[in-house]
Write a protein that holds these residues in place. Structure first.
Motif, PDB file in Angstrom:
ATOM      1  N   LYS A 181      -7.750 -11.084   5.044  1.00  0.00           N
ATOM      2  CA  LYS A 181      -8.987 -11.669   5.277  1.00  0.00           C
ATOM      3  C   LYS A 181     -10.138 -10.336   5.507  1.00  0.00           C
ATOM      4  CE  LYS A 181     -11.584 -16.269   7.076  1.00  0.00           C
ATOM      5  NZ  LYS A 181     -12.375 -15.743   6.859  1.00  0.00           N
ATOM      6  N   SER A 182      -9.702  -9.891   6.559  1.00  0.00           N
ATOM      7  CA  SER A 182     -10.916  -9.019   7.356  1.00  0.00           C
ATOM      8  C   SER A 182     -11.068  -7.370   5.954  1.00  0.00           C
ATOM      9  CB  SER A 182     -10.796  -8.457   8.863  1.00  0.00           C
ATOM     10  OG  SER A 182      -8.921  -7.288   8.334  1.00  0.00           O
ATOM     11  N   LYS A 183     -10.501  -7.301   5.211  1.00  0.00           N
ATOM     12  CA  LYS A 183     -10.244  -5.953   4.197  1.00  0.00           C
ATOM     13  C   LYS A 183     -10.996  -7.326   2.735  1.00  0.00           C
ATOM     14  CE  LYS A 183      -7.229  -3.266   5.738  1.00  0.00           C
ATOM     15  NZ  LYS A 183      -5.903  -2.226   5.129  1.00  0.00           N
ATOM     16  N   GLY A 184     -11.367  -8.377   2.609  1.00  0.00           N
ATOM     17  CA  GLY A 184     -11.800  -9.629   1.652  1.00  0.00           C
ATOM     18  C   GLY A 184     -10.604  -9.176   0.638  1.00  0.00           C
ATOM     19  N   GLU A 196       0.684  -3.332   1.522  1.00  0.00           N
ATOM     20  CA  GLU A 196      -0.140  -2.087   0.658  1.00  0.00           C
ATOM     21  C   GLU A 196      -1.490  -2.494   1.399  1.00  0.00           C
ATOM     22  OE1 GLU A 196       1.684   0.494  -2.360  1.00  0.00           O
ATOM     23  OE2 GLU A 196       4.332  -0.003  -1.602  1.00  0.00           O
ATOM     24  N   VAL A 197      -1.843  -3.435   1.145  1.00  0.00           N
ATOM     25  CA  VAL A 197      -3.751  -4.035   1.262  1.00  0.00           C
ATOM     26  C   VAL A 197      -3.555  -3.857   2.806  1.00  0.00           C
ATOM     27  CG1 VAL A 197      -5.216  -5.084   1.053  1.00  0.00           C
ATOM     28  CG2 VAL A 197      -4.300  -4.578  -1.069  1.00  0.00           C
ATOM     29  N   ALA A 198      -2.611  -4.091   3.034  1.00  0.00           N
ATOM     30  CA  ALA A 198      -2.661  -4.938   4.732  1.00  0.00           C
ATOM     31  C   ALA A 198      -2.435  -3.453   5.757  1.00  0.00           C
ATOM     32  CB  ALA A 198      -1.881  -5.616   5.467  1.00  0.00           C
ATOM     33  N   ASN A 199      -1.250  -2.214   4.925  1.00  0.00           N
ATOM     34  CA  ASN A 199      -1.245  -0.902   5.915  1.00  0.00           C
ATOM     35  C   ASN A 199      -2.299   0.110   4.746  1.00  0.00           C
ATOM     36  OD1 ASN A 199       0.538  -3.306   7.138  1.00  0.00           O
ATOM     37  ND2 ASN A 199       1.693  -2.811   6.552  1.00  0.00           N
ATOM     38  N   GLY A 200      -2.304   0.102   4.034  1.00  0.00           N
ATOM     39  CA  GLY A 200      -3.495   0.950   3.562  1.00  0.00           C
ATOM     40  C   GLY A 200      -2.160   2.222   2.573  1.00  0.00           C
ATOM     41  N   VAL A 201      -0.956   2.040   3.233  1.00  0.00           N
ATOM     42  CA  VAL A 201      -0.012   2.765   2.495  1.00  0.00           C
ATOM     43  C   VAL A 201       1.452   1.821   1.445  1.00  0.00           C
ATOM     44  CG1 VAL A 201       0.380   4.877   4.849  1.00  0.00           C
ATOM     45  CG2 VAL A 201       1.788   2.146   4.938  1.00  0.00           C
ATOM     46  N   ARG A 202       2.698   2.600   1.604  1.00  0.00           N
ATOM     47  CA  ARG A 202       3.495   2.436   0.223  1.00  0.00           C
ATOM     48  C   ARG A 202       4.733   1.461   1.455  1.00  0.00           C
ATOM     49  NH1 ARG A 202       7.438   6.380  -2.580  1.00  0.00           N
ATOM     50  NH2 ARG A 202       6.038   6.677  -4.491  1.00  0.00           N
ATOM     51  N   LEU A 203       4.986   0.500   0.540  1.00  0.00           N
ATOM     52  CA  LEU A 203       5.461  -0.571   1.047  1.00  0.00           C
ATOM     53  C   LEU A 203       7.490  -0.097   1.918  1.00  0.00           C
ATOM     54  CD1 LEU A 203       6.792  -2.619   2.449  1.00  0.00           C
ATOM     55  CD2 LEU A 203       6.585  -4.192  -0.040  1.00  0.00           C
ATOM     56  N   SER A 204       7.783   0.036  -0.036  1.00  0.00           N
ATOM     57  CA  SER A 204       9.267   1.208   0.119  1.00  0.00           C
ATOM     58  C   SER A 204       8.700   1.721  -0.898  1.00  0.00           C
ATOM     59  CB  SER A 204       9.833  -0.353  -0.276  1.00  0.00           C
ATOM     60  OG  SER A 204      11.492   0.431  -0.777  1.00  0.00           O
ATOM     61  N   ASN A 205       9.297   2.913  -0.668  1.00  0.00           N
ATOM     62  CA  ASN A 205       9.583   4.244  -1.383  1.00  0.00           C
ATOM     63  C   ASN A 205      10.788   4.247  -2.440  1.00  0.00           C
ATOM     64  OD1 ASN A 205       8.318   6.068  -0.210  1.00  0.00           O
ATOM     65  ND2 ASN A 205       9.297   6.237   1.156  1.00  0.00           N
ATOM     66  N   TYR A 206      11.977   3.211  -2.809  1.00  0.00           N
ATOM     67  CA  TYR A 206      13.288   2.909  -3.325  1.00  0.00           C
ATOM     68  C   TYR A 206      12.987   1.287  -3.567  1.00  0.00           C
ATOM     69  CZ  TYR A 206      14.525   7.381  -3.131  1.00  0.00           C
ATOM     70  OH  TYR A 206      14.034   9.156  -2.784  1.00  0.00           O
ATOM     71  N   TRP A 207      13.130   0.935  -4.804  1.00  0.00           N
ATOM     72  CA  TRP A 207      13.480  -0.373  -5.371  1.00  0.00           C
ATOM     73  C   TRP A 207      14.677  -0.771  -6.043  1.00  0.00           C
ATOM     74  CZ3 TRP A 207       9.967  -4.572  -3.343  1.00  0.00           C
ATOM     75  CH2 TRP A 207       9.360  -4.541  -2.703  1.00  0.00           C
ATOM     76  N   LEU A 208      15.565  -1.594  -5.516  1.00  0.00           N
ATOM     77  CA  LEU A 208      16.901  -1.662  -6.682  1.00  0.00           C
ATOM     78  C   LEU A 208      17.432  -2.982  -6.982  1.00  0.00           C
ATOM     79  CD1 LEU A 208      17.138   1.405  -5.089  1.00  0.00           C
ATOM     80  CD2 LEU A 208      19.879   0.142  -5.109  1.00  0.00           C
ATOM     81  N   HIS A 209      16.814  -3.393  -8.044  1.00  0.00           N
ATOM     82  CA  HIS A 209      16.817  -3.922  -8.693  1.00  0.00           C
ATOM     83  C   HIS A 209      18.536  -5.438  -9.200  1.00  0.00           C
ATOM     84  CE1 HIS A 209      12.543  -4.601  -8.073  1.00  0.00           C
ATOM     85  NE2 HIS A 209      13.097  -5.759  -7.255  1.00  0.00           N
ATOM     86  N   SER A 210      18.765  -6.046  -8.766  1.00  0.00           N
ATOM     87  CA  SER A 210      20.697  -6.523  -9.755  1.00  0.00           C
ATOM     88  C   SER A 210      20.111  -7.363 -10.293  1.00  0.00           C
ATOM     89  CB  SER A 210      21.519  -7.061  -8.249  1.00  0.00           C
ATOM     90  OG  SER A 210      21.021  -7.916  -8.347  1.00  0.00           O
ATOM     91  N   ASN A 211      21.052  -7.041 -11.666  1.00  0.00           N
ATOM     92  CA  ASN A 211      20.866  -8.184 -12.943  1.00  0.00           C
ATOM     93  C   ASN A 211      21.333  -9.029 -12.627  1.00  0.00           C
ATOM     94  OD1 ASN A 211      20.929  -8.842 -15.738  1.00  0.00           O
ATOM     95  ND2 ASN A 211      20.780  -6.602 -16.609  1.00  0.00           N
ATOM     96  N   HIS A 212      21.376 -10.422 -13.387  1.00  0.00           N
ATOM     97  CA  HIS A 212      22.126 -11.980 -12.428  1.00  0.00           C
ATOM     98  C   HIS A 212      23.185 -11.948 -13.400  1.00  0.00           C
ATOM     99  CE1 HIS A 212      18.279 -14.305 -12.102  1.00  0.00           C
ATOM    100  NE2 HIS A 212      18.623 -13.106 -11.763  1.00  0.00           N
ATOM    101  N   LEU A 213      24.482 -12.705 -12.763  1.00  0.00           N
ATOM    102  CA  LEU A 213      25.659 -13.215 -13.007  1.00  0.00           C
ATOM    103  C   LEU A 213      25.335 -14.668 -14.602  1.00  0.00           C
ATOM    104  CD1 LEU A 213      28.621 -12.913 -13.162  1.00  0.00           C
ATOM    105  CD2 LEU A 213      28.044 -14.421 -11.643  1.00  0.00           C
TER     106      LEU A 213
END
Ligand code: AMP
Ligand code: ZN
Length: 488
Positions: free
Chosen positions: A140-143, A266-283
């Motif tokens: 909120k404070s960052k608009g 990333e808006v709140a902290n001003g830095v990247r949230l995670s360096n690697y994102w892994l996603h699994s497919n569905h069954l």
């Protein structure tokens, strides 16, 4: 040896480099505890368990969080509909708190039965309400927030990178908007950070909205609850810090849930949230989506009723790669069960062979000892390569088939134990703990039967074999030796 993962952030397989040497912070979006998980839900947790195991095999110290969504996940991911927990509570005539406690315990039991390494933190969304409110206050404070009649929303148009992570075409999303589009929202992709309890209603789970988050001060407290995405951002921040190494989830999380987590954090902290994102497919199940209406949302209990253990299911899942769509059939599960059974019988050989032969290291080239020295390395390398579990299983089959066709005298006990330890530590199949040695009584019966055979006393030998079978032990006569196995 290089550890590599397909990273959704870069859309390529990247070498893994931890931000702090030797340490990994990792977050997995956990279950919404309003009902029993189906086997599709478990598939991704099995893959993420292998991820943890391969990090440990690479000597990383792992700090991992799984969250428990026990509030705020609405029946539509677009912040509309009922809260899944409150809906579950109505269905079962309990409070949302009771529903959450019941299904959280069920989830933990499922984790144990599937042989998962327990995370360092299991974090419930309801235990992090102040942290979630803090994050809204920062945004909120960052608009980046605005208030409408049913809650406080994140303005996605102000986060210019919003569409990047999932390569969203926001215009077309707008065009495809369905009835659930809330006309008060400034942009279709805007999402709720905090929802107000509808006037005149009392929810089981609700908290007073801090007045400094509201546009207008009121005398009466305005009750509310967090939007689903916010808990992950706040919990990560509280337990792991601003930037983590790895974030995991299902592919369905990419366009909305993870996109929103990134926007908030990333808006709140001003830095990247995670360096690697892994996603699994569905069954899928028999080629169809898992859905209540098809009645195909099997649970682990349903599999147990048909004679399949959680570890049989774990083997079934490991046969597929996490990025490929899986297809569950009972025939496939039966073949996984058979494979696990055969592997367990190889594991029993460690009780039947001895270390009288030379070790793998100093054997001469003429001896017939089965070498499994390179196999452990090859298994780890296969999993290092973007969690290549199908390849790891193939390597194990190959090694086990060599062991199976060798005589006991040519199997090095310690080498076999080392191999089994590698398999158990990386794949969690519990080959060792599920195959204890047989009792001294059973061993005596086997010796008696061998004696009867040398005496050609076939009726006694058959009787002893039946006696062993009644205790779950099969004796198998090869050309030169007798091997025991478990019946099942
Ligand atoms: P749900 O309880 O339906 O919200 O599912 C929780 C999470 O489980 C989803 O966000 C997915 O990541 C995962 N999931 C749901 N269905 C499947 C499936 N058929 N196969 C694999 N994962 C699934
Ligand atoms: Zn999440």
């Amino acid at each position: 040896m290089t550890l590599k993962f397909h990273n959704t952030l870069t859309n390529q397989v990247d070498e893994f480099v931890a931000q702090n040497n030797g340490k990994v912070t990792i977050y997995t979006c956990g279950p919404t505890v309003y009902d029993y998980p189906h086997i599709g839900n478990w598939a991704s947790y099995i893959y993420w368990d292998v991820l943890i195991r391969i990090l440990i095999a690479n000597d990383y110290e792992v700090n991992r969080v799984i969250n428990i969504t026990d509030v705020g996940h609405l029946t539509s991911d677009a912040d509309e509909g009922e809260d899944k927990l409150e809906k579950g509570a109505k269905r079962e005539g309990k409070t949302a708190w009771e529903i959450a406690a019941f299904y959280t315990e069920d989830f933990m039991n499922g984790m144990k039965s599937l042989g998962m390494i327990m995370p360092q933190h299991i974090a419930k969304a309801t235990d992090y309400i102040p942290q979630q409110l803090d994050m809204i206050s920062k945004l909120k404070s960052k608009g980046f927030t605005y208030q409408i009649s049913d809650g406080i929303y994140f303005d996605t148009s102000k986060f210019t990178r919003y569409a990047d992570f999932a390569h969203l075409k926001l215009g077309s999303q707008m065009a495809g908007a369905r009835v659930e589009f809330n006309p008060e929202k400034h942009n279709n992709s805007d999402f709720a950070l905090w929802k107000f309890t509808p006037t005149g209603e009392k929810r089981d789970m609700e908290w007073a909205t801090p007045t400094d988050l509201l546009d207008n001060q009121t005398d009466d407290a305005i009750m509310g609850f967090p939007g689903w995405h916010l808990e992950c951002s706040a919990i990560i921040m509280a337990l792991l810090g601003e930037t983590i190494d790895i974030h995991t989830g299902g592919i369905d999380h990419i366009p909305v849930h993870h996109t929103n987590e990134i926007a908030q954090s990333e808006v709140a902290n001003g830095v990247r949230l995670s360096n690697y994102w892994l996603h699994s497919n569905h069954l899928k199940i028999n080629g169809s989506k898992i859905s209540k209406s098809l009645g195909n949302g099997y649970r682990l209990d349903d599999l147990a009723q048909k004679g399949f253990s959680p570890l049989d299911y774990r083997m079934f899942i490991l046969q597929g790669h996490y990025r490929n769509e899986g297809n569950f059939t009972f025939e496939g599960l039966q073949s996984a069960k058979n494979r696990l059974h055969n592997w367990r019988n190889i594991a029993t050989l460690r009780h039947q062979t001895h270390d009288t032969i030379q070790s793998d290291n100093d054997r001469n080239t003429n001896d017939k000892t089965v070498s499994t020295y390179a196999t452990s390395r090859a298994i780890i390398e296969a999993i290092d390569d973007d969690l290549g579990t199908p390849e790891a299983l193939r390597i194990i089959d190959e090694a086990f088939s060599r062991i199976n066709s060798a005589s006991l005298a040519n199997i090095n006990q310690q080498a076999l134990i080392n191999l089994l330890e590698t398999i158990d530590s990386t794949l969690g199949l519990q080959l060792m703990s599920s195959t204890p040695d047989i009792t001294d009584d059973a061993k005596r019966l086997i010796l008696e039967r061998n004696h009867a055979r040398t005496q050609k006393d076939w009726s006694r030998s058959d009787k002893l074999r039946d006696q062993l079978l009644s205790t779950g032990i099969i004796v198998r006569d090869t050309n030169s030796e007798v091997i025991w196995e478990y019946k099942d």
